[in-house]
Motif scaffolding. Structure first.
Motif, short mmCIF file in Angstrom:
data_model
loop_
_atom_site.label_atom_id
_atom_site.label_comp_id
_atom_site.label_asym_id
_atom_site.label_seq_id
_atom_site.Cartn_x
_atom_site.Cartn_y
_atom_site.Cartn_z
N LYS A 1 0.82 -1.21 0.00
CA LYS A 1 0.00 0.00 0.00
C LYS A 1 0.86 1.26 0.00
O LYS A 1 0.51 2.26 -0.65
CB LYS A 1 -0.93 0.01 1.21
CG LYS A 1 -2.09 -0.94 1.08
CD LYS A 1 -3.06 -0.78 2.22
CE LYS A 1 -4.23 -1.77 2.05
NZ LYS A 1 -5.22 -1.64 3.14
N THR A 2 1.96 1.24 0.72
CA THR A 2 2.84 2.41 0.72
C THR A 2 3.41 2.67 -0.68
O THR A 2 3.49 3.82 -1.13
CB THR A 2 4.00 2.20 1.70
OG1 THR A 2 4.68 0.99 1.39
CG2 THR A 2 3.49 2.13 3.12
N ILE A 3 3.77 1.60 -1.39
CA ILE A 3 4.33 1.76 -2.74
C ILE A 3 3.26 2.31 -3.69
O ILE A 3 3.53 3.20 -4.51
CB ILE A 3 4.90 0.43 -3.25
CG1 ILE A 3 6.11 0.03 -2.40
CG2 ILE A 3 5.29 0.51 -4.71
CD1 ILE A 3 6.55 -1.40 -2.58
N GLU A 33 3.41 5.86 -5.84
CA GLU A 33 3.31 5.87 -7.30
C GLU A 33 2.15 6.74 -7.77
O GLU A 33 2.25 7.44 -8.78
CB GLU A 33 3.14 4.43 -7.81
CG GLU A 33 4.33 3.53 -7.58
CD GLU A 33 5.56 4.00 -8.33
OE1 GLU A 33 5.41 4.51 -9.46
OE2 GLU A 33 6.66 3.87 -7.79
N ILE A 34 1.05 6.74 -7.03
CA ILE A 34 -0.08 7.60 -7.40
C ILE A 34 0.29 9.06 -7.24
O ILE A 34 -0.06 9.91 -8.08
CB ILE A 34 -1.32 7.24 -6.55
CG1 ILE A 34 -1.85 5.85 -6.95
CG2 ILE A 34 -2.42 8.29 -6.72
CD1 ILE A 34 -2.83 5.26 -5.97
N CYS A 60 10.22 3.00 3.51
CA CYS A 60 9.95 4.41 3.70
C CYS A 60 10.32 5.14 2.41
O CYS A 60 11.45 5.00 1.92
CB CYS A 60 10.74 4.96 4.88
SG CYS A 60 10.33 6.67 5.27
N ILE A 61 9.40 5.92 1.87
CA ILE A 61 9.58 6.61 0.59
C ILE A 61 9.43 8.10 0.84
O ILE A 61 8.41 8.56 1.38
CB ILE A 61 8.56 6.14 -0.46
CG1 ILE A 61 8.74 4.64 -0.72
CG2 ILE A 61 8.73 6.90 -1.76
CD1 ILE A 61 7.62 4.02 -1.53
N LEU A 62 10.44 8.86 0.44
CA LEU A 62 10.45 10.32 0.57
C LEU A 62 10.24 10.94 -0.80
O LEU A 62 11.00 10.66 -1.74
CB LEU A 62 11.78 10.80 1.18
CG LEU A 62 12.00 12.30 1.23
CD1 LEU A 62 10.99 12.99 2.14
CD2 LEU A 62 13.42 12.63 1.67
N LEU A 63 9.23 11.77 -0.92
CA LEU A 63 8.93 12.51 -2.15
C LEU A 63 9.14 13.99 -1.87
O LEU A 63 8.59 14.53 -0.89
CB LEU A 63 7.50 12.27 -2.60
CG LEU A 63 7.11 10.81 -2.89
CD1 LEU A 63 5.63 10.73 -3.26
CD2 LEU A 63 7.95 10.23 -4.00
N GLY A 65 11.62 12.98 -13.58
CA GLY A 65 11.49 12.72 -15.01
C GLY A 65 11.66 11.26 -15.39
O GLY A 65 11.25 10.87 -16.48
N VAL A 66 12.29 10.46 -14.53
CA VAL A 66 12.46 9.04 -14.83
C VAL A 66 11.11 8.35 -14.86
O VAL A 66 10.82 7.47 -15.68
CB VAL A 66 13.40 8.38 -13.80
CG1 VAL A 66 13.51 6.88 -14.05
CG2 VAL A 66 14.76 9.03 -13.85
N TYR A 67 10.28 8.75 -13.94
CA TYR A 67 8.94 8.16 -13.86
C TYR A 67 8.14 8.46 -15.12
O TYR A 67 7.46 7.58 -15.66
CB TYR A 67 8.25 8.73 -12.63
CG TYR A 67 6.87 8.19 -12.40
CD1 TYR A 67 6.68 6.95 -11.80
CD2 TYR A 67 5.74 8.91 -12.79
CE1 TYR A 67 5.41 6.44 -11.57
CE2 TYR A 67 4.48 8.41 -12.56
CZ TYR A 67 4.32 7.18 -11.96
OH TYR A 67 3.06 6.68 -11.75
N ASP A 68 8.24 9.71 -15.62
CA ASP A 68 7.50 10.08 -16.83
C ASP A 68 7.97 9.27 -18.04
O ASP A 68 7.17 8.84 -18.87
CB ASP A 68 7.66 11.57 -17.11
CG ASP A 68 7.07 12.41 -15.98
OD1 ASP A 68 6.12 11.93 -15.33
OD2 ASP A 68 7.57 13.53 -15.77
#
Length: 279
Positions: free
Chosen positions: A69-71, A75-76, A119-122, A138-141
């Motif tokens: 769920k964290t991932i 991503e959303i 743990c994900i930091l945005l 930009g990698v995600y795009d």
């Protein structure tokens, strides 16, 4: 464990800023994801806070069954907001369980478990690229653009297959359906079917391929041959019936003539009466 019951449960929280080597700011929004939490509620709260210009960072932490769920939440958020830097860290969360004895003389038990977590930091601002787990903006795009192109190719291939299938069905329907423009010739002589009905030869103007017309002509020829065979059989049956009737008539005539002759031979002869002459 029959003589024990479950007691207290203590979760030792991890110090999140130490994981990111002080790249995490104090005003960052911390989202603690659990197994029972809903993604819709988490994303709604995160988007409302992250739209504000004052909030520059947000973190998603989860352990055990809440890792997936964290991932998904991260991503959303990356899909909603572009040009976001990311750092991903893994850790182990300690949980202490205490079991109380039910009988006297038994000691209290303590069980420690280490559960893996993420743990994900945005961040809207740039981060230290030398840290492990860093993902540039930009990698995600680019990743999603390649995935979108792959999906479009698959859709096009599926559409082409559907078109080919529908075209084949249309051709089959054309071959099966009766032709619209039909020209009937005059009924040929001595063309009688099985039930005694006259049948005429039909010529049709097909709009399809020449192969289909050729096949229809072949079928017509086969039908004509069958009709001729049935006609011959009918003629033979009629001849046999006529011969049989002639033989019966002859036999009857011969029997009648023999009976007449026998009656003539065996019939008694009657002499005429004689009269005495007068004296």
């Amino acid at each position: 464990m029959e003589y024990y019951k479950k007691g207290e449960l203590l979760e030792l929280n991890v110090d999140i800023p130490t994981l990111f080597n002080n790249d995490m700011k104090d005003d960052a929004v911390v989202m603690r994801v659990k197994n029972g939490s809903r993604v819709k509620n988490l994303i709604g709260f995160a988007i409302r806070n992250f739209k504000d210009d004052k909030t520059r960072q947000i973190t998603f932490t989860g352990a055990g069954p809440a890792v997936s769920k964290t991932i998904t939440c991260a991503e959303i958020m990356k899909r909603k907001f572009k040009n976001i830097h990311q750092i991903t860290k893994l850790f182990r969360k300690e949980i202490e369980e205490y079991w109380e004895p039910l009988k006297e003389g038994l000691d209290r038990l303590k069980v420690t478990r280490n559960i893996p977590g993420i743990c994900i930091l945005l961040s809207k601002d740039s981060l230290d690229a030398s840290q492990p787990g860093y993902q540039a903006a930009g990698v995600y795009d680019a990743l999603w653009s390649t995935l979108d192109t792959d999906k479009q190719k698959r859709k096009q291939s599926g559409r082409n297959r559907k078109r080919q299938f529908h075209d084949k069905q249309k051709l089959v329907k054309k071959h099966v359906e009766k032709p619209t423009n039909i020209k009937k010739d005059k009924k040929p002589k001595n063309d009688i079917g099985i039930a005694g009905k006259t049948t005429g030869i039909v010529e049709a103007d097909f709009d399809g391929d020449s192969a289909v017309c050729h096949e229809s002509k072949k079928k017509d020829k086969v039908n004509l041959k069958r009709r001729e065979e049935y006609q011959k059989k009918d003629e033979n049956i009629q001849k046999e019936q006529e011969l049989g009737e002639c033989k019966k008539d002859r036999l009857l005539k011969t029997n009648i003539s023999e009976q007449v002759e026998e009656t003539i031979e065996y019939a008694p002869t009657q002499d005429a009466p004689t009269q005495d002459a007068p004296t």
